[in-house]
Design an enzyme around this catalytic site. Structure first.
Site, short mmCIF file in Angstrom:
data_model
loop_
_atom_site.label_atom_id
_atom_site.label_comp_id
_atom_site.label_asym_id
_atom_site.label_seq_id
_atom_site.Cartn_x
_atom_site.Cartn_y
_atom_site.Cartn_z
N ASP A 99 -9.80 -4.46 -4.98
CA ASP A 99 -9.65 -3.29 -4.01
C ASP A 99 -9.85 -2.26 -3.75
O ASP A 99 -10.16 -1.92 -4.90
CB ASP A 99 -7.96 -3.09 -3.98
CG ASP A 99 -7.26 -2.45 -3.13
OD1 ASP A 99 -7.63 -1.58 -2.42
OD2 ASP A 99 -5.88 -2.28 -2.70
N SER B 205 0.27 -1.15 -0.16
CA SER B 205 0.44 -0.11 -0.03
C SER B 205 0.49 1.03 -0.06
O SER B 205 1.75 1.50 -0.85
CB SER B 205 -0.93 0.22 0.87
OG SER B 205 -1.88 1.43 0.89
N HIS C 290 -7.68 -5.09 -0.69
CA HIS C 290 -6.72 -4.09 0.45
C HIS C 290 -5.71 -5.01 1.41
O HIS C 290 -5.93 -5.11 2.15
CB HIS C 290 -7.45 -2.86 1.11
CG HIS C 290 -5.73 -2.20 0.04
ND1 HIS C 290 -4.98 -2.24 -0.15
CD2 HIS C 290 -5.61 -1.89 1.61
CE1 HIS C 290 -3.82 -0.89 0.19
NE2 HIS C 290 -4.40 -0.71 0.82
#
Length: 266
Positions: free
Chosen positions: A209, A155, A241
């Site tokens: 995601d 991320s 995610h």
């Protein structure tokens, strides 16, 4: 107020921490599955002959380095016996997408969810890149060859991974981005050295995601192609995610192949 921003300033941190817990529960429940695949990624090469390797792991927003350390236990191929891992923690910083709430953060994020068109805060990003480069420099000064240095991140850590690799003056072993995005504008391509462009990128992204949209990951392909950087992009259906076992199993193979290539050429 922008509709793409979070409606609760602590939602992102909650999601991140819950994802980490869920992630590692799955991993340790599946240790036997992972060990059964180790034969696929093992090599007849004597592991003591492999060059020393350094892997730097950069966590996501609101997370910490120690929470991610169990990842290294999943890399069981003999080639990783000479590998040094480092899991640093981001400093506490106010984050715009969480209304200025202070949390572990490498750089500022203007809004969520992240799309291909999300504004970039290059100023705070470049400060974080400087710190990552200092870590890399220290390892190289300690005797590790740049081609045996690998940067990985999830991320926000994935976005920082990409920036750190492409802005480093030397070619590294590789950069691996999980559920990340392009954190700077295309004008910064002029700052990439020819050696930096030789560092291969592995990009993994879940199609489902909802935090860093899949379109944000896909935007990396034309960007890196324009920059002359080699990127292997892998899409994972039904993945949100978070990081899956399959992604890390492939990362182990991806790095191992480059470690073997580095040792054979040295």
């Amino acid at each position: 107020m922008r509709t793409s921003r979070l409606t609760n300033p602590i939602v992102l941190l909650t999601i991140t921490l819950l994802s980490s817990v869920f992630f590692f529960v799955i991993f340790f429940q599946n240790k036997s599955d992972l060990s059964s695949t180790s034969g696929i990624t093992s090599s007849s090469r004597n592991p003591t002959s492999m060059a020393r390797t350094f892997i730097l792991w950069l966590h996501g927003l609101g997370d910490s380095g120690p929470a991610n350390e169990p990842i290294k236990t999943l890399f069981r191929s003999p080639e990783f016996r000479n590998t040094k891992w480092l899991f640093p923690s981001a400093p506490p910083n106010p984050v715009s997408c969480n209304y200025g709430a202070v949390m572990p953060s490498w750089f500022d994020i203007p809004e969520l969810p992240l799309t291909a068109g999300t504004p970039k805060d290059e100023s705070s990003l470049l400060k974080a890149v400087t710190n990552v480069h200092a870590i890399i420099d220290k390892e190289i000064a300690g005797g590790i060859n740049p081609e045996n240095v690998y940067i990985c991140g999830f991320s926000q850590g994935g976005a920082l991974t990409l920036a750190s690799v492409l802005l480093y003056p030397k070619a590294l072993g590789g950069g691996s981005v999980f559920s990340g995005w392009i954190p700077f504008n295309s004008s910064i391509i002029n700052q990439f050295t020819e050696d930096a462009k030789k560092t291969p990128i592995l990009w993994s992204h879940g199609i489902d995601d909802k935090t860093v949209l899949f379109e944000a990951g896909q935007a990396a392909l034309p960007f890196l192609q324009q920059a002359g950087v080699t990127c292997e992009f892998k899409a994972y259906p039904d993945l949100g995610h978070s990081i899956s076992n399959k992604e890390l199993q492939y990362l182990e193979l991806w790095i191992k192949q480059r470690m073997q290539s580095s040792s054979s050429s040295s």
